[in-house]
Design a protein around this motif. Structure first.
Motif, PDB file in Angstrom:
ATOM      1  N   ILE A 252       0.833  -1.205   0.000  1.00  0.00           N
ATOM      2  CA  ILE A 252       0.000   0.000   0.000  1.00  0.00           C
ATOM      3  C   ILE A 252       0.862   1.247   0.000  1.00  0.00           C
ATOM      4  O   ILE A 252       0.612   2.202  -0.759  1.00  0.00           O
ATOM      5  CB  ILE A 252      -0.941  -0.012   1.223  1.00  0.00           C
ATOM      6  CG1 ILE A 252      -1.968  -1.139   1.090  1.00  0.00           C
ATOM      7  CG2 ILE A 252      -1.646   1.337   1.371  1.00  0.00           C
ATOM      8  CD1 ILE A 252      -2.848  -1.325   2.312  1.00  0.00           C
ATOM      9  N   ARG A 253       1.907   1.273   0.840  1.00  0.00           N
ATOM     10  CA  ARG A 253       2.770   2.456   0.928  1.00  0.00           C
ATOM     11  C   ARG A 253       3.497   2.742  -0.376  1.00  0.00           C
ATOM     12  O   ARG A 253       3.815   3.892  -0.686  1.00  0.00           O
ATOM     13  CB  ARG A 253       3.782   2.276   2.057  1.00  0.00           C
ATOM     14  CG  ARG A 253       3.144   2.206   3.450  1.00  0.00           C
ATOM     15  CD  ARG A 253       4.205   2.220   4.538  1.00  0.00           C
ATOM     16  NE  ARG A 253       3.623   1.933   5.848  1.00  0.00           N
ATOM     17  CZ  ARG A 253       3.712   0.770   6.468  1.00  0.00           C
ATOM     18  NH1 ARG A 253       4.380  -0.235   5.902  1.00  0.00           N
ATOM     19  NH2 ARG A 253       3.157   0.592   7.656  1.00  0.00           N
ATOM     20  N   SER A 254       3.751   1.691  -1.162  1.00  0.00           N
ATOM     21  CA  SER A 254       4.437   1.877  -2.444  1.00  0.00           C
ATOM     22  C   SER A 254       3.466   2.129  -3.594  1.00  0.00           C
ATOM     23  O   SER A 254       3.884   2.206  -4.746  1.00  0.00           O
ATOM     24  CB  SER A 254       5.282   0.640  -2.758  1.00  0.00           C
ATOM     25  OG  SER A 254       4.471  -0.519  -2.910  1.00  0.00           O
ATOM     26  N   GLY A 255       2.168   2.247  -3.268  1.00  0.00           N
ATOM     27  CA  GLY A 255       1.169   2.522  -4.304  1.00  0.00           C
ATOM     28  C   GLY A 255       0.724   1.305  -5.062  1.00  0.00           C
ATOM     29  O   GLY A 255       0.137   1.422  -6.144  1.00  0.00           O
ATOM     30  N   GLY A 256       0.961   0.132  -4.509  1.00  0.00           N
ATOM     31  CA  GLY A 256       0.645  -1.105  -5.224  1.00  0.00           C
ATOM     32  C   GLY A 256      -0.797  -1.560  -5.142  1.00  0.00           C
ATOM     33  O   GLY A 256      -1.186  -2.476  -5.860  1.00  0.00           O
ATOM     34  N   LEU A 257      -1.604  -0.963  -4.255  1.00  0.00           N
ATOM     35  CA  LEU A 257      -3.021  -1.315  -4.169  1.00  0.00           C
ATOM     36  C   LEU A 257      -3.834  -0.194  -4.785  1.00  0.00           C
ATOM     37  O   LEU A 257      -4.014   0.872  -4.186  1.00  0.00           O
ATOM     38  CB  LEU A 257      -3.449  -1.539  -2.715  1.00  0.00           C
ATOM     39  CG  LEU A 257      -4.929  -1.891  -2.514  1.00  0.00           C
ATOM     40  CD1 LEU A 257      -5.266  -3.214  -3.203  1.00  0.00           C
ATOM     41  CD2 LEU A 257      -5.273  -1.964  -1.033  1.00  0.00           C
TER      42      LEU A 257
ATOM     43  N   ASN B 240      -4.494   5.167   0.084  1.00  0.00           N
ATOM     44  CA  ASN B 240      -3.601   5.869   1.008  1.00  0.00           C
ATOM     45  C   ASN B 240      -3.906   5.480   2.453  1.00  0.00           C
ATOM     46  O   ASN B 240      -3.592   6.221   3.381  1.00  0.00           O
ATOM     47  CB  ASN B 240      -3.708   7.378   0.826  1.00  0.00           C
ATOM     48  CG  ASN B 240      -5.081   7.928   1.235  1.00  0.00           C
ATOM     49  OD1 ASN B 240      -6.038   7.151   1.389  1.00  0.00           O
ATOM     50  ND2 ASN B 240      -5.179   9.221   1.403  1.00  0.00           N
ATOM     51  N   GLU B 241      -4.522   4.315   2.633  1.00  0.00           N
ATOM     52  CA  GLU B 241      -4.838   3.837   3.972  1.00  0.00           C
ATOM     53  C   GLU B 241      -4.184   2.479   4.210  1.00  0.00           C
ATOM     54  O   GLU B 241      -4.316   1.569   3.385  1.00  0.00           O
ATOM     55  CB  GLU B 241      -6.350   3.706   4.168  1.00  0.00           C
ATOM     56  CG  GLU B 241      -7.081   5.033   4.243  1.00  0.00           C
ATOM     57  CD  GLU B 241      -8.533   4.827   4.624  1.00  0.00           C
ATOM     58  OE1 GLU B 241      -9.045   5.599   5.467  1.00  0.00           O
ATOM     59  OE2 GLU B 241      -9.162   3.904   4.077  1.00  0.00           O
TER      60      GLU B 241
END
Length: 283
Positions: free
Chosen positions: A5-10, A58-59
């Motif tokens: 999630i932090r790397s924008g993968g979701l 972003n969660e």
């Protein structure tokens, strides 16, 4: 998952999160695409995320477990005694009301294999069937990742979550899931009608999540559901779930709903079960 999630993968908005056990092979491999159980005695927990495709999330995901507190230790001839499950749920609801900065996503009752009569670890992800279990209450939630909080400047707190629950049980051995679902729907409509004057604008009670609950019982007769009610509300220590102690396993439905006023939120011990008295047409 949170690293992804932090790397924008979701890419999407998280809707709900669930934890469930899957049958494993002899070498502990699982196939999460299989829909038919193989009834293996080896099981592995997975975390499944449902999301609506869109912009990157972003969660990040959070999980908190509430286990029943030990009241008295067990011996070779005596089972240990734990607090009832409705008390466990009350503690979880108190925690939610004290943490308004999180977004509630799901709640589940989960059976955890015990290492001994007084020891258990809720974070273990694999177990073999048979033995003693303890029923915990797991809450999953999301919260803004640190990067998102920094961009905003501060976290905006939402209204506290005052959560309540109700479980709907079969009244007869012949009851179907559709029968139970109909009683659930009738109760929701009745609750809204009876409490209409307490809610204004957008501050209506909301059903936040629901779960299918396995209830193990030693006996169940159509003229007496006390045993099933006790198993659903009280039992948190389960000895040999599928052994000689329990001759029946039933499916029930539990809902979790939100109100915005603590004084209008029923206590789980007062309003946790769909009783026969309120459903005489189903006797």
């Amino acid at each position: 998952m949170n690293d992804t999630i932090r790397s924008g993968g979701l890419e999407g908005k998280i809707i709900t999160i669930e934890c469930l056990s899957y049958d494993a092979t002899n070498d502990w491999k699982i196939d999460t695409e299989v829909s038919l159980s193989s009834l293996s005695n080896k099981n592995v927990f997975i975390v499944r995320v449902f999301y609506e495709m869109g912009l990157p999330s972003n969660e990040e995901i959070g999980i908190v477990d509430f286990a029943p507190q030990l009241i008295s230790r067990g011996t070779f001839f005596k089972r240990p005694k734990y607090e009832t499950f409705d008390k466990v749920i009350e503690r979880a609801f108190g925690w939610l009301s004290e943490n308004p900065d999180i977004n509630f996503r799901n709640a589940q009752s989960i059976d955890i294999k015990m290492k001994s009569l007084s020891q258990h670890k809720t974070h273990l992800m694999a177990f073999t069937e048979h033995g003693d279990y303890i029923r915990i209450f797991r809450v999953t939630y999301t919260k803004p990742v640190e990067a998102a909080q920094g961009a905003i400047g501060r976290t905006v707190l939402s209204s506290p979550i005052y959560l309540s629950t109700k479980i709907f049980l079969p009244y007869k051995k012949s009851d179907t899931i559709s029968d139970i679902k109909q009683r659930l729907s009738d109760w929701v409509n009745q609750y809204l009608a009876q409490n209409y004057e307490h809610f204004t604008g957008q501050r209506w009670p909301r059903v936040l999540s629901a779960e299918t609950v396995e209830v193990f019982a030693k006996d169940f007769r159509d003229d007496n559901v006390v045993e099933l009610e006790k198993a659903a509300l009280d039992d948190t220590f389960l000895a040999n779930r599928f052994g000689s102690k329990n001759a029946y396993m039933f499916f029930s439905l539990r809902i979790f709903y939100q109100t915005f006023d603590r004084t209008k939120c029923p206590k789980s011990s007062d309003n946790s079960i769909d009783t026969i008295d309120n459903n005489n047409d189903h006797n």
